[in-house]
Scaffold this motif. Structure first.
Motif, PDB file in Angstrom:
ATOM      1  N   TYR A   4       0.848  -1.707  -0.155  1.00 51.11           N
ATOM      2  CA  TYR A   4      -0.196  -0.227   0.083  1.00 51.11           C
ATOM      3  C   TYR A   4       1.142   2.024   0.257  1.00 51.11           C
ATOM      4  N   ARG A  12      -8.097   6.703  -2.419  1.00 46.31           N
ATOM      5  CA  ARG A  12      -7.519   5.218  -2.297  1.00 46.31           C
ATOM      6  C   ARG A  12      -8.308   4.793  -0.797  1.00 46.31           C
ATOM      7  N   ALA A  13      -7.865   2.966  -0.234  1.00 46.13           N
ATOM      8  CA  ALA A  13      -9.235   2.480   0.389  1.00 46.13           C
ATOM      9  C   ALA A  13      -7.740   2.579   1.786  1.00 46.13           C
ATOM     10  N   LYS A  14      -8.419   2.792   2.853  1.00 43.69           N
ATOM     11  CA  LYS A  14      -7.874   3.971   3.570  1.00 43.69           C
ATOM     12  C   LYS A  14      -7.018   2.394   4.553  1.00 43.69           C
ATOM     13  N   GLN A  15      -7.423   1.293   4.121  1.00 47.32           N
ATOM     14  CA  GLN A  15      -7.394  -0.192   5.046  1.00 47.32           C
ATOM     15  C   GLN A  15      -7.385  -1.480   4.558  1.00 47.32           C
ATOM     16  N   ARG A  16      -6.870  -2.540   4.591  1.00 44.97           N
ATOM     17  CA  ARG A  16      -7.747  -3.867   3.997  1.00 44.97           C
ATOM     18  C   ARG A  16      -9.348  -4.010   4.720  1.00 44.97           C
ATOM     19  N   ARG A  17      -9.887  -4.140   3.547  1.00 39.84           N
ATOM     20  CA  ARG A  17     -11.675  -4.398   4.125  1.00 39.84           C
ATOM     21  C   ARG A  17     -11.152  -4.973   4.659  1.00 39.84           C
TER      22      ARG A  17
END
Lengths: 312, 232
Positions: A4, A12-17
């Motif tokens: 990441y 962007r996604a903040k963390q793993r889903r």
């Protein structure tokens, strides 16, 4: 995390889903948490009341078991109103007779001051009771509650005064226990309604989420996700939402109970025993948020599993 | 092997959108699915990716009659199929990485292996710098590459793609077609629905030609021959 580090732009996604489905993002979660919080609040209050009633009934029952009260009335059918000396005289004699009875464990003669204290709630503190004829009272603890012993006591006291009364508390205690049982049943029914409402609310919320995220659910299905895999997402979601709501609800109820306890300490409640909860009851009440969350998770799972059957 | 025998499909009480479909796809075969709009391409794809059950006829996949499969067996069967949808159908709140990782997570692959495989594939499709990007921030071409990566990440036995190169520039389109060719050589059965005549000509594979709900299998030689005849 090599993965990441490369990203450096908006969106962007903040963390793993945590959820494959966007169920935690869409609206309605706050309302569901609030509803479960309210239900937990009511459940904690209802259960705390039920536990306190149960403890009170047990204490009453325990404190009155094997006990009888002998009353020497201030009036006599043959002599009319008795003097204080006469009452004290009969009471003392009765005490001696009772002490000699083999079936009696202990005898406690109430002093006039103690009797005055007992009638105080009905007559008030300011009334001068010196000239008021008050009955003599003797609390007798029996070795065991036996009808023969009580009959023996009744017969042995008859020569002192024909109007002596023996109160075994049985009918009063029986009425009281029936009343507390009825209250507990009512609270149990209220608890059941709260539980059912929570299940219906969770099922409705989950069904609405399922409908909003139908396309995503379909994609998971088409990728080969088992129904249990999809249901697990809703299950975890419902568990977390319910835990959040129910912890807040339980804390609010605890605050209300604490305030009630504080206020009831300030008020001199002489007619009722103390309103107390045992450690076991407290632990059980603390577990209510967890139970609410588990109930919500089960309701979510059942609802999703059932609704997924409508998909191919 | 995939076998369709006298398969019909209708929606509700409407007319049959596919009627008497009959064909066989040998393991490791490569077919283009062609047809005009409304010919039934999407419905046939839907039957192939097990998004619908046929209203009549028999569909057999990898030796199993799909009509006799229960829900869990259907799920396992779907895990053998990779699909690239025309509208990509990416999950909006998931990053590129998580979208591509989804089929692996469904299969229960461990996170370490998922990380290695997904990262490698995203690099390969030219999106190594967009691992944490959300689909909404990506172009149509990038989203399409994510959709393709998601479909091939599990090395499926059957790969279905609906206009997979429609939004891509020629160079990337070619690279992806080469990826499909490589997968095909490794034994993956491939069906690509497309209007792209240039691609059909370039990659000389048989066609499943749909017309008004009826299907005809056309071998490349005959098709090319007729094309040549049409030209002259």
């Amino acid at each position: 995390m090599k993965l990441y580090k490369k990203e450096a732009f908006i969106g962007r996604a903040k963390q793993r889903r945590f959820f494959d489905l966007g169920i935690h993002n869409s609206s309605g979660s706050g309302f569901l948490a609030l509803l479960i919080g309210l239900m937990t609040f009511l459940a904690v209050l209802a259960l705390a009341t039920s536990f306190a009633l149960s403890a009170m009934a047990e204490r009453w029952s325990h404190s009155l078991s094997n006990q009888i009260t002998i009353e020497i009335p201030a009036t006599n059918t043959s002599k009319g109103i008795l003097s204080t000396e006469d009452i004290d005289n009969i009471t003392t004699k009765a005490g001696k007779i009772l002490s000699r009875n083999n079936g009696v464990e202990s005898v406690e003669i109430k002093t006039r001051k103690e009797v005055e204290k007992l009638v105080e709630p009905w007559l008030g503190e300011d009334l001068d009771l010196r000239n008021v004829p008050l009955p003599g009272l003797i609390t007798v603890t029996l070795k065991e509650t036996d009808e023969h012993v009580i009959t023996g006591i009744r017969n042995s006291l008859k020569p002192l005064s024909g109007s002596i009364r023996i109160d075994t508390h049985e009918s009063w205690l029986s009425d009281l226990l029936s009343f507390t049982s009825a209250l507990q049943l009512a609270i149990f029914l209220i608890g059941s309604v709260i539980g059912a409402t929570t299940i219906i609310a969770v099922a409705g919320g989950v069904r609405s989420k399922l409908s909003i995220h139908y396309e995503e659910v379909e994609i998971l299905h088409l990728m080969g996700a088992f129904d249990t895999y999809i249901a697990k997402q809703f299950q975890v979601y419902a568990f977390l939402i319910a835990l959040k709501g129910s912890v807040i609800g339980a804390f609010s109820a605890a605050a209300v109970l604490f305030l009630t306890a504080l206020l009831s300490n300030d008020i001199a409640v002489t007619l009722l025993p103390d309103f107390e909860l045992s450690t076991t009851h407290m632990v059980f009440l603390c577990l209510i948020p967890l139970m609410a969350a588990i109930l919500a998770a089960i309701a979510a799972r059942k609802t999703v599993m059932k609704d997924l059957l409508n998909m191919v | 092997m995939i076998l369709f025998e006298h398969v019909g499909l209708r929606y509700g009480i409407g007319p049959e959108v596919l009627s008497d479909i009959h064909f066989t796809l040998e393991p490791g075969s490569f077919h283009f699915l062609t047809g005009e709009s409304g010919a039934g391409k999407t419905s046939l794809m839907r039957l192939l990716y097990l998004g619908k059950r046929p209203t009549r006829g028999l569909i057999s996949m990898f030796g199993e009659n799909i009509n006799s499969l229960n829900r869990n067996q259907m799920a396992l069967m779907r895990q053998k199929i990779g699909v690239v949808f025309q509208d990509f159908r990416l999950i909006d709140h998931l990053s590129a990485f998580d979208n591509v990782a989804l089929p692996l997570r469904i299969k229960g692959i461990n996170e370490k292996d998922i990380r290695v495989n997904v990262e490698e594939l995203l690099e390969w499709v030219g999106l190594g710098d967009h691992i944490r990007a959300l689909p909404s921030t990506m172009s149509g071409g990038q989203q399409q590459r994510i959709a393709i990566a998601r479909a091939v990440i599990t090395k499926p036995k059957l790969l279905l793609a609906d206009e997979p190169t429609g939004n891509l520039d020629e160079n990337i389109g070619l690279r992806l077609m080469n990826l499909f060719e490589q997968l095909n050589k490794m034994g993956t059965t491939i069906v690509i629905a497309t209007h792209d005549m240039h691609m059909i000509e370039q990659f000389n594979h048989p066609r499943l030609a749909l017309d008004g709900g009826k299907l005809e299998v056309k071998e490349p030689s005959s098709w090319i021959k007729r094309k040549i005849e049409n030209v002259f």
